[in-house]
Write an enzyme that holds these catalytic residues in place. Structure first.
Site, PDB file in Angstrom:
ATOM      1  CG  ASN A  25      -1.856   1.137   1.284  1.00 20.29           C
ATOM      2  OD1 ASN A  25      -1.786   2.043   0.453  1.00 20.29           O
ATOM      3  ND2 ASN A  25      -2.747   1.123   2.255  1.00 20.29           N
ATOM      4  NE  ARG A  99      -6.080   1.726  -0.108  1.00 19.40           N
ATOM      5  CZ  ARG A  99      -6.018   2.911   0.437  1.00 19.40           C
ATOM      6  NH1 ARG A  99      -4.879   3.384   0.883  1.00 19.40           N
ATOM      7  NH2 ARG A  99      -7.095   3.639   0.556  1.00 19.40           N
TER       8      ARG A  99
END
Ligand code: AMP
Length: 408
Positions: A25, A99
């Site tokens: 992420n 992500r």
């Protein structure tokens, strides 16, 4: 202790992390990562933070729960990712799942990265200027070091692509939608997907389920999920719309911009920064974006803190009541996120706002469900179910990554 020494000692553990997926992420100044085994039982996690500053460092938690801190003074995304990949290399990850905040309207599910997908992630920085460029850097850094490891992007917006036009369109001229993709997208998709699916797994209620999922953390959003599909959500074109958050205002009158420009000569950039970084719990309390701090001050009688907590709960309750209109059937509410998982008083206050729904809380169960535990908090005679489900976005991203590569 140097990280190398620690990992020499870990050879015995390597076998427990079978066919792991690396979840990344990449944010604008930080990178969160998790290496998750195929059976999802084991993981290594970490965070590179303060990227670009003297204080840049990687905080790494090993399989043995040992904490390492590795300074990378001045290091940016590329250096941080090189170090993270070095730390994880020995575990032979089979795929990387990223992500990605914005997938525009093109992506309704996770996709394997190729030239086109990467260029789309970059192009969509028009919709997520802080996030998408950082995600692209992450993809390219992995590509450079491991060109043969497949990568997948999992979009925060994808889960909400099932929303019907009545929910995703704004009542503004059609050309803005047709030509410029101005519509509501919704965010926190992996979290809403994960907790609604989990609630459907653990409830005894048979048939098709209609959930309102309330992701209440530093960022907050609520979603109406029916039969596993998002039908409406509180965030819109950007993650600013909807609920009051830690530092984000959520809904305000759209003419506020014009008013502030005229009255205070504020620039659009200043207004945007104010609404994103100086508002919400922080702005109203004048104290903090952290609910614990604000709640404590409220308990001590701080008037602005009391109002901030009350506004937060009122706005969540009002939104949940509104979103219930999207559900053909209303099975229950699922609370998640740092606040939703931990603050029994906040859950209670939100449900009190919805007092016309016949909701009954089991006070003892509610008080006990804190600290990342899962369970129900409704009384036997409640009109709907109430669940607390700790979110696990990393796990969901790993699942979607394996599914996109047919590894599941
Ligand atoms: P998240 O972004 O999901 O990590 O959530 C962060 C938010 O959760 C912050 O506002 C914290 O104050 C809040 N939070 C975490 N633990 C608690 C707790 N025990 N009581 C109240 N709020 C909490």
């Amino acid at each position: 202790m140097s990280p190398t020494n620690t990992f020499h000692d870990q050879n015995a553990e390597t076998s427990t992390l079978t066919n792991p997926t690396l979840v990344l992420n990449c944010g604008s100044s930080s990178i969160k990562y998790a290496l998750i085994s195929e059976d999802e039982s084991t993981r290594i996690t970490g965070l590179a933070e303060n990227l670009g500053l003297d204080t840049a460092r990687i905080k790494h938690t090993t399989l043995n729960n040992e904490k390492l801190e590795i300074p990378i003074s001045g290091g940016r995304h590329k250096l941080a990712l090189q170090k993270i990949l070095e730390l994880l290399e020995q575990y032979h990850f089979v795929a990387v799942g990223h992500r990605v905040v914005h997938g525009g309207r093109e992506y309704s599910e996770a996709v394997r990265v190729d030239e086109h997908v990467l260029s789309e992630v970059k192009r969509l920085k028009i919709l997520a200027p802080l996030h998408n460029p950082a995600h692209a850097l992450g993809i390219e850094a992995v590509q450079a070091i491991y060109p043969n490891v497949p990568q997948v992007v999992v979009f925060d917006t994808a889960f909400h692509q099932t929303m019907p036009p009545v929910a995703y369109r704004y009542p503004i001229p059609k050309a803005l939608f047709d030509e410029h993709r101005i519509r509501r997208y919704g965010f926190h998709g992996t979290s809403h997907a994960y907790v609604s699916e989990r609630a459907s797994d653990i409830t005894d209620t048979k048939g098709t389920h209609g959930w309102l999922t309330a992701h209440l953390g530093n960022g907050c959003s609520a979603t109406a999920v029916y039969d596993g599909k998002s039908l409406d959500t509180s965030m819109g074109l950007t993650p600013l719309e909807g609920l009051m958050m830690g530092t984000r205002s959520g809904d305000v009158d759209p003419s506020l911009h014009m008013h502030l420009k005229r009255q205070l000569d504020m620039s659009l950039e200043d207004i945007d920064a104010m609404l994103n970084h100086e508002s919400g719990l922080m702005g109203v309390s004048g104290l903090s974006n952290d609910l614990r701090t604000v709640e404590q001050a409220a308990n001590e009688g701080h008037a602005d803190a009391m109002l901030a907590v009350e506004m937060f709960c009122y706005r969540v309750g009002k939104y949940l009541a509104g979103l219930s209109c999207a559900l053909p059937e209303f099975t229950g509410i699922v609370f998640t996120g740092g606040i939703g998982e931990n603050s029994a008083t906040t859950r209670n206050r939100i449900l009190e706002v919805m007092r016309h729904f016949g909701i009954k809380v089991d006070a003892a169960k509610n008080a006990k469900l804190v600290g990342g535990n899962e369970g129900s908090i409704h009384a036997e005679d409640s009109s709907i179910e109430l669940w607390v489900v700790p979110t696990d976005e990393e796990c969901r991203i790993a699942q979607e990554t394996r599914a996109a590569l047919n590894l599941a």
